[in-house]
Design an enzyme around this catalytic site. Structure first.
Site, PDB file in Angstrom:
ATOM      1  N   HIS A  51       0.977  -1.367   0.038  1.00  0.00           N
ATOM      2  CA  HIS A  51      -0.051  -0.003   0.014  1.00  0.00           C
ATOM      3  C   HIS A  51       0.985   1.092  -0.164  1.00  0.00           C
ATOM      4  O   HIS A  51       2.103   1.158   0.427  1.00  0.00           O
ATOM      5  CB  HIS A  51      -0.726   0.072   1.087  1.00  0.00           C
ATOM      6  CG  HIS A  51      -2.048  -1.067   1.242  1.00  0.00           C
ATOM      7  ND1 HIS A  51      -3.117  -0.975   1.901  1.00  0.00           N
ATOM      8  CD2 HIS A  51      -1.995  -2.051   0.492  1.00  0.00           C
ATOM      9  CE1 HIS A  51      -3.929  -1.898   1.900  1.00  0.00           C
ATOM     10  NE2 HIS A  51      -3.383  -2.797   1.008  1.00  0.00           N
ATOM     11  N   GLU A  53       0.998   3.656   1.909  1.00  0.00           N
ATOM     12  CA  GLU A  53       1.493   4.090   3.256  1.00  0.00           C
ATOM     13  C   GLU A  53       2.760   3.385   3.532  1.00  0.00           C
ATOM     14  O   GLU A  53       3.598   3.861   4.024  1.00  0.00           O
ATOM     15  CB  GLU A  53       0.351   3.958   4.203  1.00  0.00           C
ATOM     16  CG  GLU A  53      -0.702   4.870   4.077  1.00  0.00           C
ATOM     17  CD  GLU A  53      -1.957   3.915   3.352  1.00  0.00           C
ATOM     18  OE1 GLU A  53      -1.684   3.419   2.240  1.00  0.00           O
ATOM     19  OE2 GLU A  53      -3.188   4.270   3.755  1.00  0.00           O
ATOM     20  N   CYS A  81      -6.067   1.696   5.894  1.00  0.00           N
ATOM     21  CA  CYS A  81      -6.736   0.250   6.379  1.00  0.00           C
ATOM     22  C   CYS A  81      -6.111  -0.079   7.616  1.00  0.00           C
ATOM     23  O   CYS A  81      -5.152   0.679   8.286  1.00  0.00           O
ATOM     24  CB  CYS A  81      -6.340  -0.634   5.329  1.00  0.00           C
ATOM     25  SG  CYS A  81      -4.692  -1.061   5.065  1.00  0.00           S
ATOM     26  N   CYS A  84      -2.228  -0.420   7.547  1.00  0.00           N
ATOM     27  CA  CYS A  84      -1.478   0.804   7.417  1.00  0.00           C
ATOM     28  C   CYS A  84      -1.555   1.493   8.768  1.00  0.00           C
ATOM     29  O   CYS A  84      -0.768   2.069   9.237  1.00  0.00           O
ATOM     30  CB  CYS A  84      -2.052   1.644   6.194  1.00  0.00           C
ATOM     31  SG  CYS A  84      -1.627   0.707   4.761  1.00  0.00           S
TER      32      CYS A  84
END
Length: 161
Positions: A51, A53, A81, A84
């Site tokens: 992701h 992040e 999420c 993260c």
């Protein structure tokens, strides 16, 4: 300054979209300077944890040569999420700014709020809804395009090989 850094995250999201990634971007700032910037890379790396992040946190840790990111702020186009949010807690990022809410998997206020949970040893400050309409439109347009392409494929019986 907040909008400037969120616009940098939006630019990362747009770059990720060029690779057919879900358009999410993140930047990490320390002392008013961007030290890390990334977009989603799950498709390119064929790995669920890539992701925006996570990639940005990894970059920032290399820059500061430490896994503690004290004094850092994260700007991300979509509400983090659970994975993260956990990485944000563990890396000790001071403040998180996000654009669009994620009512399906967001863990900074939508589904739950891990960053405010006093059970953890760190609770970063959070500012939500930064350039929310622009961040939301990136995602809405991306998925609208995906659905339209799928509909055309179905109509003309086009299948992936």
């Amino acid at each position: 300054m907040i909008e400037k850094f969120m616009r940098a995250a939006i630019a990362e999201a747009k770059c990720a979209e060029k690779y057919d990634e879900v358009p999410v971007g993140a930047v990490i700032v320390k002392d008013g300077v961007i030290i890390a910037a990334a977009g989603n890379m799950k498709e390119r790396e064929n790995c669920a944890i890539y992701h925006a992040e996570i990639v940005a946190i990894k970059q920032a840790c290399s820059v500061v040569d430490n896994w503690y990111l004290d004094g850092c702020e994260m700007y991300v186009t979509l509400e983090p999420c659970p994975m993260c949010a956990g990485a944000i807690i563990n890396s000790r990022i001071d403040k998180v700014y996000f654009g669009a809410f994620d009512y399906k998997t967001g863990c900074v206020g939508s589904v739950c709020n891990l960053l405010a949970d006093k059970s953890f040893n760190h609770q970063p400050e959070v500012v939500s809804g930064v350039l929310e309409e622009e961040c939301s439109a990136l995602l809405t347009n991306y998925f609208k395009g995906k659905r339209a392409a799928k509909k055309l494929d179905k109509k003309y019986n086009i299948q992936d090989e």
